[in-house]
Design a protein around this motif. Structure first.
Motif, PDB file in Angstrom:
ATOM      1  N   PRO A 189      11.794  43.926  63.957  1.00 49.75           N
ATOM      2  CA  PRO A 189      11.764  44.391  65.354  1.00 49.75           C
ATOM      3  C   PRO A 189      13.191  44.691  65.822  1.00 49.75           C
ATOM      4  CG  PRO A 189      10.417  42.423  65.069  1.00 49.75           C
ATOM      5  CD  PRO A 189      11.186  42.598  63.802  1.00 49.75           C
ATOM      6  N   GLY A 190      13.336  45.690  66.655  1.00 53.20           N
ATOM      7  CA  GLY A 190      14.677  46.067  67.102  1.00 53.20           C
ATOM      8  C   GLY A 190      15.366  46.893  66.036  1.00 53.20           C
ATOM      9  N   LEU A 191      16.636  46.616  65.792  1.00 50.77           N
ATOM     10  CA  LEU A 191      17.374  47.349  64.766  1.00 50.77           C
ATOM     11  C   LEU A 191      16.810  47.042  63.385  1.00 50.77           C
ATOM     12  CD1 LEU A 191      21.086  46.846  65.929  1.00 50.77           C
ATOM     13  CD2 LEU A 191      19.626  48.854  66.278  1.00 50.77           C
ATOM     14  N   SER A 192      16.748  48.053  62.547  1.00 48.55           N
ATOM     15  CA  SER A 192      16.276  47.864  61.178  1.00 48.55           C
ATOM     16  C   SER A 192      17.415  47.318  60.315  1.00 48.55           C
ATOM     17  CB  SER A 192      15.791  49.190  60.593  1.00 48.55           C
ATOM     18  OG  SER A 192      16.910  50.062  60.379  1.00 48.55           O
ATOM     19  N   GLY A 193      17.069  46.943  59.090  1.00 47.82           N
ATOM     20  CA  GLY A 193      18.097  46.490  58.164  1.00 47.82           C
ATOM     21  C   GLY A 193      19.115  47.567  57.864  1.00 47.82           C
ATOM     22  N   LEU A 194      18.679  48.818  57.800  1.00 46.27           N
ATOM     23  CA  LEU A 194      19.601  49.932  57.567  1.00 46.27           C
ATOM     24  C   LEU A 194      20.568  50.097  58.740  1.00 46.27           C
ATOM     25  CD1 LEU A 194      17.056  52.493  56.076  1.00 46.27           C
ATOM     26  CD2 LEU A 194      19.009  51.511  54.851  1.00 46.27           C
ATOM     27  N   GLU A 195      20.040  49.974  59.960  1.00 42.35           N
ATOM     28  CA  GLU A 195      20.906  50.074  61.137  1.00 42.35           C
ATOM     29  C   GLU A 195      21.857  48.891  61.215  1.00 42.35           C
ATOM     30  OE1 GLU A 195      18.131  52.447  64.347  1.00 42.35           O
ATOM     31  OE2 GLU A 195      17.506  50.421  63.722  1.00 42.35           O
ATOM     32  N   LEU A 196      21.383  47.715  60.809  1.00 46.14           N
ATOM     33  CA  LEU A 196      22.243  46.538  60.750  1.00 46.14           C
ATOM     34  C   LEU A 196      23.362  46.757  59.741  1.00 46.14           C
ATOM     35  CD1 LEU A 196      23.074  43.576  61.143  1.00 46.14           C
ATOM     36  CD2 LEU A 196      21.263  42.943  59.521  1.00 46.14           C
ATOM     37  N   ALA A 197      23.018  47.295  58.587  1.00 46.30           N
ATOM     38  CA  ALA A 197      24.032  47.546  57.563  1.00 46.30           C
ATOM     39  C   ALA A 197      25.100  48.497  58.083  1.00 46.30           C
ATOM     40  CB  ALA A 197      23.366  48.120  56.315  1.00 46.30           C
ATOM     41  N   ARG A 198      24.681  49.549  58.765  1.00 42.79           N
ATOM     42  CA  ARG A 198      25.634  50.529  59.300  1.00 42.79           C
ATOM     43  C   ARG A 198      26.554  49.878  60.332  1.00 42.79           C
ATOM     44  NH1 ARG A 198      22.174  53.747  60.975  1.00 42.79           N
ATOM     45  NH2 ARG A 198      22.031  55.060  59.115  1.00 42.79           N
ATOM     46  N   ALA A 199      25.982  49.072  61.225  1.00 42.51           N
ATOM     47  CA  ALA A 199      26.779  48.434  62.265  1.00 42.51           C
ATOM     48  C   ALA A 199      27.720  47.383  61.677  1.00 42.51           C
ATOM     49  CB  ALA A 199      25.858  47.791  63.307  1.00 42.51           C
ATOM     50  N   GLU A 236      12.753  56.256  46.367  1.00 44.06           N
ATOM     51  CA  GLU A 236      13.963  57.079  46.285  1.00 44.06           C
ATOM     52  C   GLU A 236      14.564  57.321  47.661  1.00 44.06           C
ATOM     53  OE1 GLU A 236      15.398  61.436  44.510  1.00 44.06           O
ATOM     54  OE2 GLU A 236      13.415  60.631  44.042  1.00 44.06           O
ATOM     55  N   ALA A 237      13.702  57.495  48.674  1.00 40.19           N
ATOM     56  CA  ALA A 237      14.216  57.740  50.028  1.00 40.19           C
ATOM     57  C   ALA A 237      15.014  56.540  50.534  1.00 40.19           C
ATOM     58  CB  ALA A 237      13.060  58.047  50.974  1.00 40.19           C
ATOM     59  N   LEU A 238      14.481  55.342  50.319  1.00 38.59           N
ATOM     60  CA  LEU A 238      15.185  54.141  50.767  1.00 38.59           C
ATOM     61  C   LEU A 238      16.487  53.963  49.984  1.00 38.59           C
ATOM     62  CD1 LEU A 238      15.392  51.595  52.461  1.00 38.59           C
ATOM     63  CD2 LEU A 238      13.961  50.412  50.774  1.00 38.59           C
ATOM     64  N   GLN A 239      16.434  54.235  48.700  1.00 40.72           N
ATOM     65  CA  GLN A 239      17.645  54.108  47.883  1.00 40.72           C
ATOM     66  C   GLN A 239      18.745  55.037  48.398  1.00 40.72           C
ATOM     67  OE1 GLN A 239      16.097  54.921  43.972  1.00 40.72           O
ATOM     68  NE2 GLN A 239      15.447  52.814  43.631  1.00 40.72           N
ATOM     69  N   THR A 240      18.363  56.256  48.777  1.00 38.18           N
ATOM     70  CA  THR A 240      19.339  57.213  49.305  1.00 38.18           C
ATOM     71  C   THR A 240      19.902  56.742  50.634  1.00 38.18           C
ATOM     72  OG1 THR A 240      18.204  59.043  48.202  1.00 38.18           O
ATOM     73  CG2 THR A 240      19.679  59.611  50.023  1.00 38.18           C
ATOM     74  N   GLN A 241      19.019  56.261  51.529  1.00 42.86           N
ATOM     75  CA  GLN A 241      19.458  55.777  52.836  1.00 42.86           C
ATOM     76  C   GLN A 241      20.353  54.543  52.690  1.00 42.86           C
ATOM     77  OE1 GLN A 241      15.366  55.398  54.352  1.00 42.86           O
ATOM     78  NE2 GLN A 241      15.939  56.767  56.028  1.00 42.86           N
ATOM     79  N   ALA A 242      19.973  53.656  51.771  1.00 42.38           N
ATOM     80  CA  ALA A 242      20.748  52.434  51.572  1.00 42.38           C
ATOM     81  C   ALA A 242      22.142  52.752  51.049  1.00 42.38           C
ATOM     82  CB  ALA A 242      20.012  51.500  50.616  1.00 42.38           C
ATOM     83  N   ALA A 243      22.211  53.667  50.095  1.00 41.03           N
ATOM     84  CA  ALA A 243      23.520  54.038  49.543  1.00 41.03           C
ATOM     85  C   ALA A 243      24.414  54.648  50.618  1.00 41.03           C
ATOM     86  CB  ALA A 243      23.332  55.020  48.385  1.00 41.03           C
ATOM     87  N   ALA A 244      23.810  55.389  51.558  1.00 35.31           N
ATOM     88  CA  ALA A 244      24.585  56.056  52.603  1.00 35.31           C
ATOM     89  C   ALA A 244      25.245  55.069  53.566  1.00 35.31           C
ATOM     90  CB  ALA A 244      23.692  57.018  53.379  1.00 35.31           C
ATOM     91  N   ARG A 253      22.888  46.150  47.001  1.00 30.91           N
ATOM     92  CA  ARG A 253      21.694  45.904  46.189  1.00 30.91           C
ATOM     93  C   ARG A 253      20.439  46.128  47.027  1.00 30.91           C
ATOM     94  NH1 ARG A 253      25.245  45.323  42.899  1.00 30.91           N
ATOM     95  NH2 ARG A 253      25.479  43.751  41.254  1.00 30.91           N
ATOM     96  N   LEU A 254      19.354  46.548  46.354  1.00 35.99           N
ATOM     97  CA  LEU A 254      18.028  46.632  46.965  1.00 35.99           C
ATOM     98  C   LEU A 254      17.107  45.697  46.190  1.00 35.99           C
ATOM     99  CD1 LEU A 254      17.448  50.438  47.682  1.00 35.99           C
ATOM    100  CD2 LEU A 254      17.475  48.586  49.361  1.00 35.99           C
ATOM    101  N   LEU A 255      16.355  44.879  46.899  1.00 40.03           N
ATOM    102  CA  LEU A 255      15.482  43.902  46.271  1.00 40.03           C
ATOM    103  C   LEU A 255      14.063  44.117  46.762  1.00 40.03           C
ATOM    104  CD1 LEU A 255      15.430  41.389  44.430  1.00 40.03           C
ATOM    105  CD2 LEU A 255      15.847  40.003  46.461  1.00 40.03           C
ATOM    106  N   ARG A 256      13.136  44.300  45.821  1.00 41.80           N
ATOM    107  CA  ARG A 256      11.743  44.545  46.179  1.00 41.80           C
ATOM    108  C   ARG A 256      11.025  43.226  46.453  1.00 41.80           C
ATOM    109  NH1 ARG A 256       8.889  49.030  44.721  1.00 41.80           N
ATOM    110  NH2 ARG A 256      10.386  49.458  43.051  1.00 41.80           N
ATOM    111  N   LYS A 257      10.334  43.146  47.602  1.00 42.65           N
ATOM    112  CA  LYS A 257       9.506  41.985  47.921  1.00 42.65           C
ATOM    113  C   LYS A 257       8.120  42.136  47.303  1.00 42.65           C
ATOM    114  CE  LYS A 257      11.275  40.620  52.505  1.00 42.65           C
ATOM    115  NZ  LYS A 257      10.873  40.455  53.926  1.00 42.65           N
ATOM    116  N   PRO A 258       7.475  41.048  46.927  1.00 44.32           N
ATOM    117  CA  PRO A 258       7.995  39.680  46.840  1.00 44.32           C
ATOM    118  C   PRO A 258       8.844  39.521  45.591  1.00 44.32           C
ATOM    119  CG  PRO A 258       5.741  39.727  46.070  1.00 44.32           C
ATOM    120  CD  PRO A 258       6.045  41.132  46.532  1.00 44.32           C
TER     121      PRO A 258
END
Length: 265
Positions: A71-81, A100-108, A113-118
């Protein structure tokens, strides 16, 4: 917001991880897994809370692990901030879907690291250790045992007299390249010979924890000894009071070392 560190820790852990997830069960699970490895943990239930905590901490954590969807800022927005104020802060994101989309956004946004749940502790900890190994704590952050005068390659500290005697016996054995006692959090209490680096402690803790957990699933009794063979070299790990003993030896010396490490020997 919660700050979580073992109240009985003898010193502040050299590595601190900030865990950010809106699920209290996820936060508690990660906190428990990391603290068993001697890692200090701070937790936050939202990106906004994490950013506030980053401003309050006297120094940035070694690693931040955050969920992508909150809720609120996403993990990607948190990473950027977070990267704006702490560009060197390693970031790990968790998500049920890693495409692939998340991997691209995360790298940006600089995600390490990206970890798949669970995921299991066996999947999480190698990624965490890889980040912590690359970190270089400031002098004074890591508790160092004093150098034993006149004994090159030896560090003596919190080992008990019985453990110190066992290390001396191991050191006298032909084919033993190094031995040491590591605390419950992986910190070196006493190591002999440069062949056993202090950084080995975190892996000793991880390997013995994994083996002990496997024993529980197999309904076996407590772990007595763990042996890892690397060509003509062998690493033997045995539980001792308040930690673990490790011995690095030639393959031929392993049988004698196993006798010395056997319970009741």
């Amino acid at each position: 917001m919660t700050h979580s560190q073992p109240a009985s820790a003898p010193h502040i852990p050299p590595h601190q991880v900030l865990v950010v997830d809106d699920s209290i069960s996820v936060r508690k699970a990660l906190e428990r897994i990391l603290q068993t490895q001697g890692i200090g943990v701070h937790t936050a239930n939202s990106a906004e809370e994490a950013l506030a905590l980053l401003r309050q901490l006297p120094q940035p954590p070694t690693l931040m692990i955050a969920d992508v969807l909150m809720p609120g800022l996403s993990g990607l927005e948190l990473a950027r901030a977070a990267q704006a104020d702490h560009p060197a802060l390693p970031l790990m994101l968790m998500s049920g879907v890693v495409d692939e989309a998340l991997q691209t956004q995360a790298a940006a946004v600089g995600v390490t690291r990206l970890l798949r749940k669970p995921f299991t502790p066996a999947e999480l900890l190698p990624l965490v250790f890889a980040v912590l190994d690359a970190a270089d704590p400031a002098p004074g952050d890591r508790a160092e045992a004093p150098q034993a005068a006149g004994t090159p390659g030896t560090v003596s500290g919190g080992a008990s007299p019985a453990q110190a005697a066992l290390l001396a016996r191991l050191g006298a054995e032909r084919g033993v390249l190094g031995s040491g006692v590591f605390g419950a959090g992986g910190q070196p209490l006493s190591t002999h010979a440069a062949a056993l680096p202090a950084q080995l402690g975190m892996y000793v803790q991880f390997l013995t924890t994994a083996a002990t957990t496997a024993g529980v699933h197999l309904e076996a009794r407590g772990l007595d000894l763990l042996q890892l063979d690397f060509g003509d070299r062998t690493l033997l790990l045995a539980p001792v009071a308040a930690g673990h003993l490790a011995c690095w030896c030639t393959h031929g010396a392993a049988p004698r070392v196993r006798e010395l490490l056997a319970p009741g020997a």
